[in-house]
Motif scaffolding. Structure first.
Motif, PDB file in Angstrom:
ATOM      1  N   GLY A 118       0.830  -1.200   0.000  1.00 56.17           N
ATOM      2  CA  GLY A 118       0.000   0.000   0.000  1.00 56.17           C
ATOM      3  C   GLY A 118       0.864   1.249   0.000  1.00 56.17           C
ATOM      4  N   LEU A 119       1.914   1.232   0.807  1.00 57.32           N
ATOM      5  CA  LEU A 119       2.832   2.366   0.861  1.00 57.32           C
ATOM      6  C   LEU A 119       3.463   2.609  -0.498  1.00 57.32           C
ATOM      7  N   SER A 120       3.830   1.510  -1.179  1.00 57.42           N
ATOM      8  CA  SER A 120       4.503   1.696  -2.461  1.00 57.42           C
ATOM      9  C   SER A 120       3.547   2.317  -3.477  1.00 57.42           C
ATOM     10  N   LEU A 121       2.266   1.930  -3.416  1.00 58.89           N
ATOM     11  CA  LEU A 121       1.296   2.555  -4.323  1.00 58.89           C
ATOM     12  C   LEU A 121       1.216   4.051  -4.075  1.00 58.89           C
ATOM     13  N   MET A 122       1.169   4.422  -2.779  1.00 58.43           N
ATOM     14  CA  MET A 122       1.046   5.838  -2.458  1.00 58.43           C
ATOM     15  C   MET A 122       2.299   6.595  -2.896  1.00 58.43           C
ATOM     16  N   LEU A 123       3.466   6.004  -2.655  1.00 64.22           N
ATOM     17  CA  LEU A 123       4.696   6.694  -3.052  1.00 64.22           C
ATOM     18  C   LEU A 123       4.760   6.867  -4.569  1.00 64.22           C
ATOM     19  N   GLN A 124       4.353   5.799  -5.289  1.00 67.23           N
ATOM     20  CA  GLN A 124       4.375   5.908  -6.746  1.00 67.23           C
ATOM     21  C   GLN A 124       3.517   7.063  -7.228  1.00 67.23           C
ATOM     22  N   GLN A 125       2.322   7.151  -6.640  1.00 66.09           N
ATOM     23  CA  GLN A 125       1.424   8.220  -7.058  1.00 66.09           C
ATOM     24  C   GLN A 125       2.003   9.574  -6.652  1.00 66.09           C
ATOM     25  N   ALA A 126       2.654   9.620  -5.485  1.00 63.02           N
ATOM     26  CA  ALA A 126       3.262  10.875  -5.052  1.00 63.02           C
ATOM     27  C   ALA A 126       4.343  11.301  -6.044  1.00 63.02           C
ATOM     28  N   TYR A 127       5.182  10.361  -6.471  1.00 60.72           N
ATOM     29  CA  TYR A 127       6.215  10.706  -7.450  1.00 60.72           C
ATOM     30  C   TYR A 127       5.582  11.208  -8.732  1.00 60.72           C
ATOM     31  N   ARG A 128       4.494  10.530  -9.122  1.00 55.89           N
ATOM     32  CA  ARG A 128       3.850  10.908 -10.367  1.00 55.89           C
ATOM     33  C   ARG A 128       3.292  12.321 -10.264  1.00 55.89           C
ATOM     34  N   SER A 129       2.708  12.638  -9.104  1.00 49.53           N
ATOM     35  CA  SER A 129       2.145  13.970  -8.940  1.00 49.53           C
ATOM     36  C   SER A 129       3.243  15.024  -8.891  1.00 49.53           C
ATOM     37  N   VAL A 130       4.357  14.699  -8.226  1.00 46.81           N
ATOM     38  CA  VAL A 130       5.391  15.716  -8.025  1.00 46.81           C
ATOM     39  C   VAL A 130       6.295  15.833  -9.246  1.00 46.81           C
ATOM     40  N   PHE A 131       6.778  14.699  -9.756  1.00 47.93           N
ATOM     41  CA  PHE A 131       7.794  14.751 -10.808  1.00 47.93           C
ATOM     42  C   PHE A 131       7.224  14.477 -12.192  1.00 47.93           C
ATOM     43  N   GLY A 132       5.959  14.130 -12.292  1.00 44.63           N
ATOM     44  CA  GLY A 132       5.379  13.835 -13.594  1.00 44.63           C
ATOM     45  C   GLY A 132       5.552  12.377 -13.949  1.00 44.63           C
ATOM     46  N   ALA A 133       4.724  11.922 -14.894  1.00 42.13           N
ATOM     47  CA  ALA A 133       4.730  10.505 -15.227  1.00 42.13           C
ATOM     48  C   ALA A 133       5.892  10.141 -16.137  1.00 42.13           C
ATOM     49  N   ARG A 134       6.513  11.152 -16.786  1.00 46.24           N
ATOM     50  CA  ARG A 134       7.595  10.826 -17.731  1.00 46.24           C
ATOM     51  C   ARG A 134       8.864  10.434 -17.004  1.00 46.24           C
ATOM     52  N   GLU A 135       9.627   9.575 -17.649  1.00 46.50           N
ATOM     53  CA  GLU A 135      10.904   9.197 -17.046  1.00 46.50           C
ATOM     54  C   GLU A 135      11.884  10.356 -17.177  1.00 46.50           C
ATOM     55  N   VAL A 136      12.709  10.524 -16.156  1.00 45.24           N
ATOM     56  CA  VAL A 136      13.712  11.573 -16.219  1.00 45.24           C
ATOM     57  C   VAL A 136      15.093  10.918 -16.207  1.00 45.24           C
ATOM     58  N   GLY A 137      16.031  11.545 -16.887  1.00 49.96           N
ATOM     59  CA  GLY A 137      17.403  11.061 -16.882  1.00 49.96           C
ATOM     60  C   GLY A 137      18.318  12.182 -16.431  1.00 49.96           C
ATOM     61  N   VAL A 138      19.373  11.836 -15.721  1.00 51.40           N
ATOM     62  CA  VAL A 138      20.287  12.895 -15.273  1.00 51.40           C
ATOM     63  C   VAL A 138      21.371  13.101 -16.325  1.00 51.40           C
ATOM     64  N   GLU A 139      21.907  14.301 -16.310  1.00 57.20           N
ATOM     65  CA  GLU A 139      23.042  14.619 -17.176  1.00 57.20           C
ATOM     66  C   GLU A 139      24.297  14.095 -16.496  1.00 57.20           C
ATOM     67  N   LEU A 140      25.067  13.275 -17.203  1.00 60.48           N
ATOM     68  CA  LEU A 140      26.296  12.760 -16.595  1.00 60.48           C
ATOM     69  C   LEU A 140      27.405  13.789 -16.742  1.00 60.48           C
ATOM     70  N   PRO A 141      28.269  13.918 -15.724  1.00 56.57           N
ATOM     71  CA  PRO A 141      29.421  14.795 -15.901  1.00 56.57           C
ATOM     72  C   PRO A 141      30.357  14.241 -16.969  1.00 56.57           C
ATOM     73  N   GLN A 142      31.177  15.126 -17.519  1.00 63.88           N
ATOM     74  CA  GLN A 142      32.010  14.787 -18.665  1.00 63.88           C
ATOM     75  C   GLN A 142      32.865  13.544 -18.437  1.00 63.88           C
ATOM     76  N   TRP A 143      33.459  13.456 -17.249  1.00 63.92           N
ATOM     77  CA  TRP A 143      34.434  12.388 -17.035  1.00 63.92           C
ATOM     78  C   TRP A 143      33.792  11.003 -16.971  1.00 63.92           C
ATOM     79  N   MET A 144      32.444  10.964 -16.861  1.00 63.79           N
ATOM     80  CA  MET A 144      31.812   9.657 -16.782  1.00 63.79           C
ATOM     81  C   MET A 144      31.355   9.153 -18.142  1.00 63.79           C
ATOM     82  N   LEU A 145      31.447  10.026 -19.176  1.00 68.51           N
ATOM     83  CA  LEU A 145      31.010   9.600 -20.504  1.00 68.51           C
ATOM     84  C   LEU A 145      32.131   8.830 -21.192  1.00 68.51           C
TER      85      LEU A 145
END
Lengths: 308, 380
Positions: A118-145
């Motif tokens: 139940g908690l995981s359902l609520m957290l999922q919905q919270a993420y969806r409300s706060v960060f949006g349903a789309r997947e996000v990717g981080v920008e890697l710093p230069q030295w990691m590419l």
């Protein structure tokens, strides 16, 4: 199956698939370490573990955005701060959850499963409300590419190497905390005999809370590492939760060494098979093998204590 | 309890009320679309009913009921799909006479394991036997080795994951992620028009009551009491000479067969079957229905299923964002505050008051109520 490839090619394939397996192994180990502590030591089935991981991933994403906008000069090192923040955020949420929810359910392990679901359902919905349903990717710093060329036909991505090094360091850290520190001894004492541990003056409730928090915090770090190799969405955590539980059970629930061994064998089997057949069949065969072995040897690879 | 009847007086009244509700009130008040929705919800009630026996009485939490729901559903859907893909219906395909998704996946002949599903008798047998035998294998492997509790839950969950990946991956044989759609007739009788939906609804309710009777019988027989005893103190039952594993296997198998019947009803009533009813998420949702209704109450599980699904449909239609918060919160609340669900609330608060109102002069208790089992009180 092997006919079209020369021996040298096959060697390279195995090395590179093996390396892909090692990245998967890192993710499994990072997730499973937290779970091994929570499930193996405390007997709590935390179905929201994936969501704690995703929280870490989102914290990392936010940190990277902050650095990009306000501290572009320090961007190369944002990841280390992000990791600490992820640990703190997930750990704090974990301790809150333990206090509100889990501590009432220690005597009913199956119910922890339902409640944390139940908690995981609520957290999922919270993420969806706060960060949006789309997947996000981080920008890697230069030295990691980019990637390292080991030989002519073998190359390995740097971010993968980085995640692996991180995994090794975190594993050593967890092993130190659990087996060599005073606090780790207290945790193991509480697990082995709660009443006696309480009688010799250990504050068992506090130990429970910090243990759960530590497990969740490690999940947060796992999420942080996860952003290096994949994108994050509200439901990404759920994809890994069953695999991770299998890793922990297959390894023998209370054994950290077993967890690592089983994460290694599962991830290597899967990524090697993936080259020769479709990804889904590789996964099916791997999971079937794990379930089959568990039916023959229910206590897992490394059994430390007798189950009830 | 010395009587071996199927039910005591209050249970009889409860079943009667449910029968009136499902057979008279709902068909009279709802239009066909809504009635078909109820039929869809009731297919999950079969699963919930099985979980009452397996989880509530036997203490075995299976997170893989979607597997059996899916197996039953796919058996039924395979039969219906074969009938819908007769040579005349599939003239435009490059290979007429095989299901459309096979044609899309360049399969030119009907696979061997599909062939027996041309026969309705075989299909009905398969709906019961395939999940039953599958549950027997899993149950034997696990319970004979005394694996139980959380380990069993995780392994059944893994089985659900495996089956879903397999179905999605083997698109040519199973229809993949879309599942089997466009099911048309059952032995030449069209299942799609409104009057067929009503007939199917009543057929389903009939099957549901048959399953309720079986569940009542199991519960009131010696078997049911051994299951409860086993849940409370497994070792004592084992030391008394009972084969604990066999009773667990039986409870698990019966839950699997109920789930499979539900799945077959789903394929009939809803007209398709897809892997989204097999995996981990639907399996856990089915456990939610049981938990909300009351894991110890046969009728509670059915009301719980209906209630959660009604709430899901109406809430997710109007407030899609709130629904997951609501469902998650409901789950936590049920586990923390009302471990016996709706039936527990009914048995603890409502029923005693009603009984006091009705028969204030009778002083004897109403017999073996659910709450007395929940409190761990002896059944005798």
């Amino acid at each position: 199956m092997f006919g079209d490839y020369s021996i040298g090619d096959l060697g390279s394939i195995f090395v590179m698939q093996g390396f892909a397996g090692l990245i998967l192994f890192s993710v499994y180990v990072l997730m499973a370490l937290g779970l091994a502590i929570i499930f193996g030591q405390m007997g709590v089935i935390n179905m929201a573990h994936g969501e704690f991981m995703i929280l870490g991933a989102y914290v990392t994403w936010m940190t990277s955005n902050l650095f990009q906008s306000y501290l572009p000069g320090l961007f190369a090192g944002y990841f280390f701060l992000a990791m600490i923040l992820a640990f703190v955020a997930s750990g704090a949420l974990g301790m809150l959850v333990e206090w509100v929810l889990i501590r009432h359910l220690y005597k009913r392990p199956l119910d922890t499963l339902l409640a944390t679901w139940g908690l995981s359902l609520m957290l999922q919905q919270a993420y969806r409300s706060v960060f949006g349903a789309r997947e996000v990717g981080v920008e890697l710093p230069q030295w990691m590419l980019g990637s390292l060329h080991v030989t002519e036909s073998i190359e390995v991505p740097i971010n993968g190497v980085f995640v692996m090094c991180l995994t090794v360091l975190i594993t050593i850290g967890v092993a130190y905390v659990m087996y060599l520190s005073r606090w780790g001894r207290q945790v193991r004492a509480v697990v082995q005999n709660r009443i006696m541990a309480g009688a010799v003056g250990i504050n068992t409730e506090k130990v429970d809370r910090y243990t759960f928090g530590l497990g969740c915090g490690i999940a947060g770090v796992a999420g942080s590492a996860f952003t290096m190799i994949g994108s994050t969405g509200p439901t990404s955590g759920q994809l890994y939760i069953v695999d991770t539980f299998l890793v922990v059970v297959f390894g023998g629930a209370a054994s950290l060494l077993g967890t690592i061994a089983s994460a290694f064998s599962i991830s290597q089997t899967q990524s090697t098979l993936e080259f020769f057949m479709s990804g889904s069949m590789a996964k099916v065969l791997t999971l079937l093998a794990v379930v089959g072995i568990l039916m023959l040897r229910p206590q897992g690879l490394f059994a430390l204590k007798v189950r009830k | 309890m010395t009587d071996n009847r199927f039910f005591n007086r209050s249970e009889f009244i409860g079943i009667l009320v449910l029968a009136v509700f499902l057979v008279v009130i709902l068909p009279l008040t709802l239009d066909v679309f809504r009635l078909n929705l109820v039929a869809k919800y009731l297919t999950y009630a079969f699963v919930a009913l099985g979980l009452v026996i397996c989880w509530g009485y036997g203490g075995i939490l299976s997170l893989g009921q979607g597997v059996f729901f899916g197996l039953g559903g796919y058996c039924m859907a395979m039969f219906l799909k074969l009938e819908a893909s007769s040579v005349e219906n599939t003239k435009i395909q490059s290979t007429p006479g095989i299901p459309d998704f096979m044609d899309w996946n360049q399969i030119t002949a009907l696979p061997l394991f599909w062939k027996p599903f041309n026969s309705l008798t075989f299909t009905i047998a398969a709906i019961i036997l395939v999940p039953g035998i599958f549950a027997l294998i899993i149950g034997t492997a696990m319970f004979k080795r005394r694996v139980g509790g959380t380990y069993f839950a995780i392994i059944t969950q893994a089985v659900a994951a495996i089956l879903t990946i397999l179905i999605v991956g083997q698109q040519g044989y199973t229809g993949g992620i879309n599942g089997m759609t466009d099911l048309r007739t059952l032995k030449g009788w069209d299942i799609r028009p409104d009057h067929a939906k009503v007939v199917l609804y009543f057929f389903e309710v009939g099957c549901l009551f048959a399953c309720i009777m079986i569940a009542q019988f199991v519960r009131h027989s010696k078997l049911g009491r051994i299951l409860v005893a086993m849940r409370e103190k497994e070792d004592r039952v084992r030391f008394s000479g009972y084969s604990v594993a066999n009773f667990k296997i039986f409870a698990f198998c019966i839950a699997a067969v109920f789930a499979a019947i539900g799945g077959a009803m789903f394929a009939l009533n809803v007209g398709f079957m897809s892997p989204s009813f097999v995996g981990i998420v639907p399996s856990i949702e089915m456990v939610i229905y049981t938990a909300v209704g009351g894991r110890l109450s046969i009728l509670g599980a059915i009301y719980g299923t209906l209630l959660v699904n009604f709430a899901k449909t109406s809430l997710s239609e109007s407030f899609p964002e709130l629904w997951l918060f609501g469902l998650g919160g409901l789950f936590i609340a049920v586990v923390l505050a009302f471990p016996n669900g709706l039936a527990g609330i009914w048995g603890d608060y409502v029923q005693p008051r009603i009984e006091r109102l009705i028969s204030s002069r009778k002083s004897k208790p109403a017999g073996w109520t659910d709450s007395s089992v929940a409190d761990g009180a002896p059944a005798e």
